[in-house]
Motif scaffolding. Structure first.
Motif: not given
Lengths: 221, 213, 242
Positions: B59, B61, B65-66
């Motif tokens: 992921r 970020t 926050q993603p």
């Protein structure tokens, strides 16, 4: 909303300066309809009988002509990636593209149909209904066509492929549009058919925008 | 906490794992240099960082926050310069810059002027795209970086088709951007001067030749 | 779904279930044909030609069923990205197209003695004809890309859009047909079903379904293996390049 207007302005500007496809689309439309009296004979009765169908079938084909350029140019020159990265829902930008396509294709087709009504001996009230069906039906063509144009990005022989994908989906529009004009010319009520065309348009707005946006995102991966 | 971070990114293209378990994190004002041979996934990584390509795992970020939570917010904070210049033959340089700046959410005459100044294309402002050379088109594309502000710059081979003076202008633009706290991620084969940049060699993250079904 | 979205598990499942499906197909279609051809009454109006129904009607069912399988599998592939769902959708399309074609051809063979013409614009036949073109478009799009993944995604979106349109097309064709009812087709297209006809029809219906399922398993199996071969080749190409 400002982005919608901004993209619409850019599309119209491009269409205007590139000596847009509009003239060619209308030229094809008129020419294709004019071929029919040579093919089936010039009797006014027969022509008036088949006129709504002729105009609509050729409108479908003419609308196809400009579809393959709808996203192709942006796909090739990298604009599509930047449009996808624009901080706005892609559906809004698709809506601007579709609106531009309708303004440069559907609207000119409507403008040309009174001329064809004269050639095909269609009377004035029937022409009025025909114009109404075009006004409600051609935006749906642009919406469904936009899905086809987005799906074939990067495909071999994209242009021919679009016709195979979207023409079957155009059949309901053809049926109810011609049905409305036929009913009017026989003195039957025709607003029901027009209402169905309107309902199809309302359904095509979310479906067309959402499916086009999904197809464009996949194309840019 | 770092501003922009990648954790364990894996990229699969056409059934082949291009890179795997790639991680980095960047602080404001830093730069990342992507190096690696052809096919090591430099372009794919940049497209992934932009949000055009979804990682198969891992992921990204931004300030914790993603980015997949709000792709539009991510679009607002980045500029992506890819292989194509997005210059239309019939639009003038000024029109092109204004259009992209407005679409990005901020258009001011002074910034567009500043952008054209920076890349020495002011005298081309009224010239339509079809008359531009490849290097001039590339400079128009790069001028987007200045015309609308965004903290994250993702540049894929930005120096292609540029002459020495234009590369210098790009280097100056990147230095100023970093001084203002911006992030720069660049892939390149050519020499671009990017002081104190972290270097990421993609061949070190090459996935073992494995079959993904 | 029982872990069947995993290609390896799916291959095991196909190996296990395939022979059973194939065996029941032979039994069902065999007995259906025997009842249909030799052990059911001729229609008092249509005579022996009514027996075409035992192929025509089940293939119409399968033509529509396969499109639904294709669309649902496409939706699953788009949302959950299960590789097997992609293969199911792509494998279902040529099968559905073939059933639709069988339906159209048998319809024409039936129409000649019944209506004196190979083709009438009957609502059901017309809908099947449009369905056939939807299949053609899907298959053309799926095969039009150099990157098979891209073809899979584009055709999946098309399948879902097409599926949403099918009821609208069906409704519009039915409406259009009542408007232009030709004089020669005033009789109901389908005879009222005698119970003795029902048994072979049902046998054939279930037999066609297992036939479809057998072929679909084989196709998906072949697609999974083809993907693996392609990936091995790709890995080799890139290993040599490095």
């Amino acid at each position: 909303m400002t982005r919608f207007i901004e993209l619409l302005r850019r599309e119209l500007r491009l269409a205007l300066r590139q000596g847009s496809d509009s003239m060619m689309v209308v030229g094809f439309f008129v020419l294709a309809v004019i071929l029919f009296p040579f093919g089936i004979g010039p009797e006014p009765g027969i022509l008036a009988r088949v006129a709504p169908g002729l105009v609509w079938v050729n409108a479908l084909l003419a609308a196809m002509l400009s579809l393959d350029r709808l996203y192709q140019g942006d796909y090739e020159d990298g604009s599509l990636e930047l449009l996808i990265l624009t901080p706005a829902p892609l559906e809004v930008l698709v809506a601007a593209k579709v609106t531009a396509h309708w303004l440069t294709t559907g609207l000119p087709l409507m403008a040309a149909s009174p001329l064809l009504a004269v050639f095909l001996n269609l009377d004035a009230t029937d022409l009025g209904v025909l114009l109404l069906t075009l006004a409600v039906g051609t935006p749906t063509l642009s919406l469904i066509g936009s899905v086809g144009a987005a799906l074939v990005l990067g495909a071999r022989r994209g242009g021919v492929l679009i016709s195979l994908l979207v023409l079957p989906l155009f059949i309901p529009i053809l049926i109810f549009a011609v049905g409305a004009v036929d009913a009017a010319s026989h003195g039957f009520p025709w607003t029901g058919q027009l209402a169905i065309l309107g309902a199809i348009l309302l359904g095509a707005v979310p479906l067309g925008l959402y499916a086009s946006a999904a197809a464009l995102k996949h194309a840019a991966e | 906490m770092s501003l922009f971070a990648a954790e364990n990114l894996t990229c699969v293209r056409g059934g082949r794992a291009v890179f795997a378990r790639l991680s980095f994190s960047l602080e404001p004002g830093t730069a990342l240099f992507l190096l690696g041979p052809n096919g090591s996934g430099k372009s794919s990584l940049l497209r992934m960082l932009a949000g055009l390509l979804r990682p198969i795992s891992g992921r990204l970020t931004w300030a914790g926050q993603p980015i997949s939570d709000d792709p539009e917010a991510h679009g607002a904070r980045l500029h992506y310069v890819g292989h194509h210049d997005a210059v239309k033959p019939v639009l003038t340089v000024a029109e092109t810059l204004h259009f992209w700046a407005r679409l990005h959410g901020g258009d001011s005459e002074s910034r567009v002027q500043q952008a054209m100044d920076r890349f020495a294309i002011k005298r081309l402002a009224d010239v339509p795209g079809r008359l531009l050379s490849a290097g001039q088109k590339r400079r128009v594309n790069l001028a987007r970086l200045i015309a609308a502000p965004a903290p994250l710059w993702l540049l894929d081979e930005p120096s292609v088709a540029l002459d020495k003076a234009s590369v210098k202008a790009l280097e100056a633009a990147m230095a100023q951007h970093r001084a203002e706290g911006g992030l720069v991620i660049v892939s390149t084969h050519a020499e671009i001067d990017l002081p104190e940049a972290t270097i990421l060699r993609l061949d070190e993250f090459a996935a073992p030749s494995q079959v993904a079904a | 779904m029982f872990g069947l979205q995993n290609p390896t598990k799916f291959l095991k499942f196909a190996k296990l279930v395939g022979p059973w499906l194939g065996g029941s197909t032979i039994l069902l279609i065999g007995s259906g044909l025997w009842f249909g051809l030799f052990n059911s009454p001729a229609d008092y109006q249509q005579g022996e030609t009514v027996r075409i129904m035992y192929v025509h009607v089940p293939s119409a069912w399968m033509g529509m069923f396969a499109y639904s399988v294709m669309a649902i599998a496409s939706a699953i592939a788009l949302v959950w990205k299960h590789p097997v769902a992609d293969h199911l959708a792509r494998g279902s399309a040529p099968l559905g197209a073939a059933f639709t074609l069988i339906c159209l051809v048998s319809g024409a063979l039936w129409g000649k003695p019944m209506w004196g013409t190979w083709w009438v614009w009957d609502a059901r036949l017309t809908s099947m004809l449009i369905l056939f073109f939807l299949y053609l478009g899907y298959m053309a799009l799926a095969g039009a890309f150099d990157d098979p993944e891209r073809g899979a995604k584009a055709s999946a979106i098309l399948a879902v859009v097409g599926w949403i349109n099918v009821p609208i097309i069906k409704f519009s064709v039915d409406w259009w047909n009542t408007l232009h009812q030709p004089a020669s087709v005033t009789k109901a297209a389908m005879p009222s079903i005698d119970p003795a006809m029902l048994l072979p029809l049902l046998l054939m219906g279930v037999g066609f379904t297992t036939f479809y399922a057998t072929l679909l398993l084989w196709r998906v199996r072949a697609e999974i293996l083809a993907t693996r071969i392609r990936n091995i080749r790709l890995a080799q190409i890139h290993a040599e390049g490095a």
